[in-house]
Design a protein around this motif. Structure first.
Motif, short mmCIF file in Angstrom:
data_model
loop_
_atom_site.label_atom_id
_atom_site.label_comp_id
_atom_site.label_asym_id
_atom_site.label_seq_id
_atom_site.Cartn_x
_atom_site.Cartn_y
_atom_site.Cartn_z
N HIS A 1 48.52 49.39 45.19
CA HIS A 1 47.44 49.02 46.12
C HIS A 1 47.52 47.54 46.49
CE1 HIS A 1 45.09 52.55 44.21
NE2 HIS A 1 45.81 52.97 45.23
N ARG A 2 47.01 47.22 47.69
CA ARG A 2 46.94 45.84 48.14
C ARG A 2 45.51 45.37 48.11
NH1 ARG A 2 48.37 44.19 53.87
NH2 ARG A 2 46.54 42.95 53.36
N LEU A 3 45.29 44.19 47.55
CA LEU A 3 43.91 43.71 47.39
C LEU A 3 43.34 43.24 48.72
CD1 LEU A 3 41.96 43.30 44.92
CD2 LEU A 3 42.44 40.86 45.18
N SER A 4 42.11 43.69 49.03
CA SER A 4 41.46 43.26 50.26
C SER A 4 40.19 42.44 50.01
CB SER A 4 41.10 44.47 51.13
OG SER A 4 40.31 45.40 50.40
N ASP A 5 39.56 42.61 48.86
CA ASP A 5 38.26 41.98 48.63
C ASP A 5 38.09 41.55 47.17
OD1 ASP A 5 36.51 42.67 51.26
OD2 ASP A 5 37.87 44.34 50.78
N ILE A 6 37.47 40.37 47.01
CA ILE A 6 37.15 39.85 45.67
C ILE A 6 35.64 39.67 45.59
CG2 ILE A 6 37.38 37.87 44.12
CD1 ILE A 6 40.15 37.32 45.45
N PHE A 7 35.03 40.33 44.60
CA PHE A 7 33.58 40.23 44.40
C PHE A 7 33.31 39.40 43.15
CE2 PHE A 7 34.43 44.34 46.47
CZ PHE A 7 33.63 44.22 47.60
N ILE A 8 32.51 38.34 43.31
CA ILE A 8 32.22 37.42 42.20
C ILE A 8 30.79 37.65 41.70
CG2 ILE A 8 31.87 34.99 41.59
CD1 ILE A 8 33.97 34.28 43.71
N THR A 9 30.63 37.78 40.36
CA THR A 9 29.28 37.97 39.81
C THR A 9 28.58 36.65 39.50
OG1 THR A 9 30.10 38.12 37.53
CG2 THR A 9 29.87 40.19 38.78
N HIS A 10 29.32 35.69 38.92
CA HIS A 10 28.70 34.40 38.60
C HIS A 10 29.75 33.33 38.35
CE1 HIS A 10 29.39 35.95 34.55
NE2 HIS A 10 29.07 34.79 34.00
N HIS A 11 29.30 32.09 38.21
CA HIS A 11 30.22 30.94 38.33
C HIS A 11 31.04 30.63 37.09
CE1 HIS A 11 28.18 27.80 35.89
NE2 HIS A 11 27.09 28.50 36.14
N GLY B 1 38.04 32.14 37.12
CA GLY B 1 39.19 31.26 36.88
C GLY B 1 40.41 31.60 37.72
N GLY B 2 40.60 32.89 38.06
CA GLY B 2 41.80 33.29 38.80
C GLY B 2 41.55 33.56 40.28
N VAL B 3 40.32 33.31 40.76
CA VAL B 3 39.97 33.72 42.13
C VAL B 3 40.86 33.03 43.17
CG1 VAL B 3 38.20 33.56 43.92
CG2 VAL B 3 37.59 34.42 41.66
N MET B 4 41.00 31.70 43.06
CA MET B 4 41.72 30.98 44.12
C MET B 4 43.18 31.42 44.20
SD MET B 4 39.66 29.48 45.89
CE MET B 4 40.88 28.84 47.02
N ARG B 5 43.83 31.57 43.04
CA ARG B 5 45.23 31.99 43.07
C ARG B 5 45.38 33.39 43.61
NH1 ARG B 5 49.03 31.98 38.45
NH2 ARG B 5 49.83 33.69 39.73
N LEU B 6 44.50 34.28 43.19
CA LEU B 6 44.57 35.66 43.66
C LEU B 6 44.30 35.72 45.16
CD1 LEU B 6 45.06 38.52 42.53
CD2 LEU B 6 42.58 38.78 42.32
N GLN B 7 43.41 34.87 45.63
CA GLN B 7 43.11 34.83 47.07
C GLN B 7 44.34 34.34 47.85
OE1 GLN B 7 42.65 32.46 49.59
NE2 GLN B 7 41.75 33.96 51.01
N GLU B 8 45.00 33.29 47.31
CA GLU B 8 46.21 32.77 47.97
C GLU B 8 47.32 33.82 47.99
OE1 GLU B 8 47.04 29.13 45.84
OE2 GLU B 8 45.10 28.32 46.49
N ASP B 9 47.43 34.57 46.89
CA ASP B 9 48.48 35.59 46.79
C ASP B 9 48.24 36.76 47.74
OD1 ASP B 9 49.52 34.03 44.80
OD2 ASP B 9 48.94 35.34 43.14
N THR B 10 46.98 37.09 48.00
CA THR B 10 46.67 38.36 48.67
C THR B 10 45.94 38.20 50.00
OG1 THR B 10 44.52 38.55 47.56
CG2 THR B 10 46.44 39.52 46.43
N GLY B 11 45.31 37.04 50.24
CA GLY B 11 44.49 36.87 51.43
C GLY B 11 43.18 37.63 51.39
N ALA B 12 42.77 38.08 50.21
CA ALA B 12 41.54 38.88 50.09
C ALA B 12 40.31 38.05 50.49
CB ALA B 12 41.38 39.38 48.65
#
Ligand code: ZN
Ligand code: FE
Length: 255
Positions: free
Chosen positions: A47-57, A63-74
């Motif tokens: 599967h290809r990631l399209s969306d990242i849902f964050i619960t709290h800070h 911790g991995g949101v920015m890298r995963l976003q850069e890798d996938t464009g989610a």
């Protein structure tokens, strides 16, 4: 068609959750403690990631949101109230807002207590609620920022979801939580049965962070703060449910 959910163990005792909408192929993740286990799960499923849902800070959730976003464009979804301390949001959310993953809609529930700005995601058609460090398996998050009254309010909102909802929380603290639950509610037969079952689950390496709401309501001491027999057992006859919750949370902090 309901979402397909996969629990992904991360770090020491965190969980991320992969959500896949078979109707459209869209795939989301709830919280990103770490990047590698999520890539592995995506690759395994194809599967290809399209969306990242964050619960709290907290770092063990983003911790991995920015890298995963850069890798996938989610696209990143998270609480508007915490936008100043979250990665840049594509969708800023508050109580009652809806999120979309392909054909499926989720509802945002504001659940302050552990932090201010903690949100939960409820996908009613799939019977899933992602509660992270608010309502947890046999426990609830520590109150780092909010008051006991705020957390009690948050738990009451989650308790109002349909009983069969699967509560997917952010950690597996079940071992410590079981000890505390038995300590404060020793006569609860449903709790005793659950703890016995948990020993078998742990031996079989089954994840314990995903639990039906009905079982939490029957066994989680923090959801039972409104029960008169518990107030009586702890010399709190006549106190409000929120005060009883505060009493239990205080006991847990020093247990
Ligand atoms: Zn946290
Ligand atoms: Fe956490």
């Amino acid at each position: 068609m309901p979402l397909q959910m996969t629990a992904i163990p991360c770090l020491r005792d965190n969980y991320a959750y992969l959500l896949h909408d078979p109707a459209t192929g869209r795939t989301g993740v709830v919280d990103v403690p770490d990047v590698a286990p999520i890539h592995d799960a995506l690759d395994a499923a194809g599967h290809r990631l399209s969306d990242i849902f964050i619960t709290h800070h907290h770092d063990d959730h983003i911790g991995g949101v920015m890298r995963l976003q850069e890798d996938t464009g989610a696209a990143i979804w998270g609480a508007r109230a915490d936008a100043h301390r979250l990665p840049p949001l594509d969708h800023a959310l508050g109580e009652g807002d809806t999120v979309r993953l392909g054909s499926q809609e989720g509802v945002v529930i504001d659940v302050p207590g552990h932090t201010i700005g903690h949100i939960a995601f409820h996908f009613p058609e799939s019977g899933l609620a992602f509660t992270a460090d608010s309502l947890m398996a046999l426990g609830c998050g520590r109150l780092f920022e909010g008051t006991p009254a705020q957390m009690w309010d948050s738990l009451c909102k989650l308790m109002a979801l349909p009983d069969e909802t699967l509560i997917c929380s952010g950690h597996d603290y079940s071992q410590g939580n079981a000890g505390f639950a038995l300590h404060v509610d020793p006569g609860n037969a449903a709790l005793q049965a659950r703890v016995t079952q948990m020993q078998a689950d742990r031996a079989a390496n089954r994840p314990m962070a995903v639990v039906p709401l009905a079982l939490e309501k029957a066994t989680n001491p923090f959801l039972r703060a409104g029960q008169d027999y518990l107030k009586q057992a702890h010399d709190r006859v006549g106190v409000s449910d929120a005060e009883m919750f505060a009493c239990l949370r205080g006991m847990k902090d020093t247990f």
